[in-house]
Scaffold this motif. Sequence first.
Motif: not given
Lengths: 482, 680, 103
Positions: A66-74, A126-130, A185-190, A192-200
């Motif tokens: 499903f090309s979705s990801q599990l990203r296990i952080d602390l 990833d948002f959809f895995t979520f 994309t629905l990846n959380f990292q992606g 984050h990167i994309a949206l922090s530049n967009v602003g509001s």
Amino acid sequence: MFSPTIDVLLIFALTTPLIGWLVERIRKVQLCGVYASIGLMISLWYIYELFGKVSSDGAQTFTSFFSSQLRIDLLGIFMATVFVLIGISASVYSLRYMERDTGIPLFYSLLLLMISGMVGTVFSGDFFTFFVFWEMMCISSYTLVAFRKQRWEPIEAAFKYLIMSSAGSATLLFGMSILYGICGTLNFQGLHIALSNVGSSVWLYVSAIFILIGLGVKSAIVPLHTWLPDAHSAAPSSISAMLSGVVVETGIYAICRVGFTVLSGIQSQWISVIAILSVLTMLVGNLTPLLQTDLKRLLAYSSIGHIGYMLAGIATGTALGLTGTLMHIFNHALMKGTAFLCAGVILYRLETRELKEMSGVGRRMPVTAITFIISLLALTGLPPLNGFVSEVTIVLATIEANMAWLGVAVIINSIISAAYYIRVIRTILQPVTQKKIEEVKEGPPIMLAVLCILSAMIIIFGIWPDALINFAKNAASVLLGG
Amino acid sequence: MTQIVDLAPWLCWILPTVGSVVHFVLPKKMSRARYAIVVLFSFAAWLMALLMIPSMPIQGYRDIGGFWFSLPSGGSVGLGLLIDSLSVIMANLVAFLSFLILLYSFKYMDGDTGEDRYWFFMSFFIGGMLMLILADNLIFFFVGWKIVGLCSYGLIGHYYDDNRKYWIGGPPPFPFQKPSRCGLKALLVTTLGDVALLGSVIIIYLYSGTFNFMELYQNAGTWLPEMAKTPGLLTITILLFLAGPFAKSAQFPFHEWLPEAMAGPTPVSALIHAATMVKAGVYLVARTLPIFYFAAWIASPNIPEALTFFITVAVVGGFTAFLAGTQAMVSLELKKALAYSTMSVIGYMMLSLGVAGMSPNAIVEGFTSGIFHLINHGIFKAALFLCAGVLIHASGSIYITDMKFSRRDMKFTWAFMWIASLSLVGVPPLSGFWSKDGILASCLESGQYLLFALAAITVCVTSFYVIRFMSIIFHSGSTKNEHPGGHSGEAPKLMLLPYGVLAILTVGIGLLGPWMKEALSNLFVEEFHSLNLLTVSSGVEHIESFGFGEAIPILLSIIMIVVGGYPAYLAYFSKKLNVENLLKKYTPLNLLHKFLWNRWYMDTFFNKVFVSSILASREPTAKYLERNMDLAINVGIPKLFSYINTNIRKLQTGIFSINMLYILMFLVILFLLILVRVII
Amino acid sequence: MIAPPHYLVFSFTLYMIGIYCLVTKRNMIRLLLGIEILINAANFNFISLASSIPGLIDPLALSIVTVSIGLAASVSAVAVIIIVYAYRHYGTLDVRMLKRLKG
């Protein structure tokens, strides 16, 4: 496939009905409960292993179909530990608690599915895995609430819960779709990167609203909380403990994760909305149970109050506030889990949830009474117990973030909540007058063992909160830094 | 060996404190042996005090510091001990007297029901007193001070179940007091003084930044002028500060608790109210005297405000001496008479310390006489109280008019009691004579003639009352003890021994009088040298034993003794004067008698003003003030909350559509918010 | 946004219709259909926003929609079971009769 933890859980979930069918032949139905508990303990061990790997190597990523990801952080490990811990308690507890019901293998299977759903939610990158795991958790919880289908109350509660929660999930999906539209994309990292530049941009606001509503229904933020008292009272007690202790907190986790990574562009705005909502939630959650007569309903409302405290921690937006929220998630899961399990023991013996009919029961059930009192006092926020540590952290964080009014609100609500907790303590400690209570015996040893272990943990984490504080701090910094 | 010597000061106060709980943990089977162990602990404390003597530095002091906790402002409060001549002397005195009195009470308290409590409080008291003496800073000192106050409350109120036979006061028709009330009165009055003391300690801390005595002395040049800059501040601080010692040592106006404190068992009266606790106030005054002396005479420029300290101490001391002496002249209870005499003698000590600072010439003489008188008084007053205990026990009554003892049956007690009383009067060559003479001499030297006159008159009064009560007790004409309520015969050996030792000691010190005084004054001179208190202008560095200037006070005191003693002799001893007829004949004398009997109406005054008025305001306060607050909080708040609750619960309707409506409303509100924010 | 605005308006309208249905309808099965409408609104939004280049649809969106439809189905299944039991207990499909739990 997925990470080892979730794999184990899913395998056990799927094979439990099989084992259940087998053991029904030999008439020892409890064995499938034992099987499920073993499965949970194995997964706890895997989480511990993952913890070692994550703290040394950084976040782990697993890709699957499903090309979705599990990203296990602390942060994920932190939440997963909480879930599986309470899950083990509920599962072991249900060995005796559910013995009068039918369809027990199904119960354990659903419980395992719910826990794997929750663990998957926190492990997802990833948002959809979520969303998929979120739905897995939700659907199993609907069924579990309605488990005792012979009575009208679980059915009514489950129906309202289902409709409201699915509406919420649908809203969440809608919000996700708008986000997808913005970023592709629905990846959380992606994101984050994309949206922090967009602003509001306006669309970010719109999707934020929908996501907030969707997650808010599940985490019982105030106008969206109305399903909670009914569902948590009507479910079997071990499920109530799970629901109140961990399922609502999955919602809080999701708000943290989404809010601080995806919506970091509009952070100040959504944080102020959360601040107002937290005060509202705290007030409703603490003022409504003051005169309640139903014990589990009272505890359910107090969950709403504690969600308010957690939201206050999020609303500060600082690392200290987030640490406080995470600590409170852990502590609340412990305290509320214990409280519901104790209420369950009383229910198991007395078959009633009314406070009037249980006056004095503590004198005949000493172990239950002591653990109940410990958990209720911890919920009030009394110093040597763990509730105090997390509440103090949240209050300090609000002062640090110049939102002292929020801290004052937390303190006032803590005081108001003490009123009904102490009312419960008083009720169970009164002299025994009713004949039914005269004859009541102490709960079964397995249930008491679980209660004792949990309350010992409450006391230990209250006196020595260092380990917990460090864990939460690291988890929070992962969220805010990365 | 040096380790023990170093450890001695610590052990000195720790041992009795530990000993106070030792008898609780020992098995009950040992019964009275447990209490013997407590006595042993106090003996060990005395040994430790003796061990401190050789290491007493000939010059200066030794400050053994220790760390306790640090204050938020950065300073630290230490748990340290100050070893200088003053503290070693007092520690020895206290430890020695405590040991003797505990030995006495081993027999005296045999059979009492509250004995466990008694030993706990006594030993804890001794520990607290030693802590107070050896402390090197005001906070540690204050801890010991309060311990002493607390234990005295417990000990005065020992018979707290208010059994009729323990009531003091009367005889009828005059009112009686219950022991519990007496204990409470002592606690309240001394606490009043303690609070004032604490206030002034804090003010001193604010200016000097330290609590340590030595540092206060050494830095006195810095902080005293600071304080003196604000007019009146130093005066207020001094007055607040002095309230503590005055309350503790039962000086005017805080003196009313001491007569009533006689409700406790006699060893308690001996220890607390003759030998130790009331001396704590004098000790504090002596401790802090160098600071104010420095301020008044050495600091440049001199701070005349610091003289308030000395003036207050001297005037209050002198007045109390006179006041108490006159009250003792008419007292009918034996212990009350002794209590008044204690107050009077402490007044003398305060007077001496006060005039020591009133002129640069008198400091050594005044200080030395004051401390010497303290030592002597401790010894002979303890002896007197212990005798009184025996007498009360033997006669079964507290009134001297009921005591008809014969000299023949109680030979030793008679002898020892006479020795102690004559020392109290100041008859040469007993110990009291030398110290009293020194006090009178220092009054002359510092030029305080009015106070000298007051002191001399008090000598007269003292001799009157002493001869009076001794005559009534022993010389009322009976040839053998005849007491319906008690038992006859000499006191048991264990009780006889302590006051015998004390009486002999009185004689001994008396014979060595001048040399003892010289040794003491040398010690203090050395100490003052090390504190840089003696300048060239204060010429007196050592005392000559006899000279013309010193003869005046001696002659005068002997004359006064005779002037006071003769009427008493006539009235009570040889019964040539009939007191009752005299009173009836001369109305002024009768009025005077009434005035003195009612304790100068001070007790009634205090009772009316403080006690009755507060009790009278109980009713209106409860009705108007408390009831309203009570209603507001206990009825108002629950009503408020249940009102809120009822209405909030209406929000949770069971109707599903309403639930979804909430969600819809939330959605709409948020959208409106965006509209307002983004578009506008 | 890349998609033509009328697609967005449409999916938003669909969403509002779904919410309206949940708020006003009395029949339990209609509520279930309301949920389905909501989910479909979201799915539609995904698809319509999936094309950045006309003619090419991002496979991620398609896969999301597929899974979403499956999840919706399971939700409906569970909901229908609960409706059946509710009918057995209350004797009616009117959700306003389910008001015994209040306060």
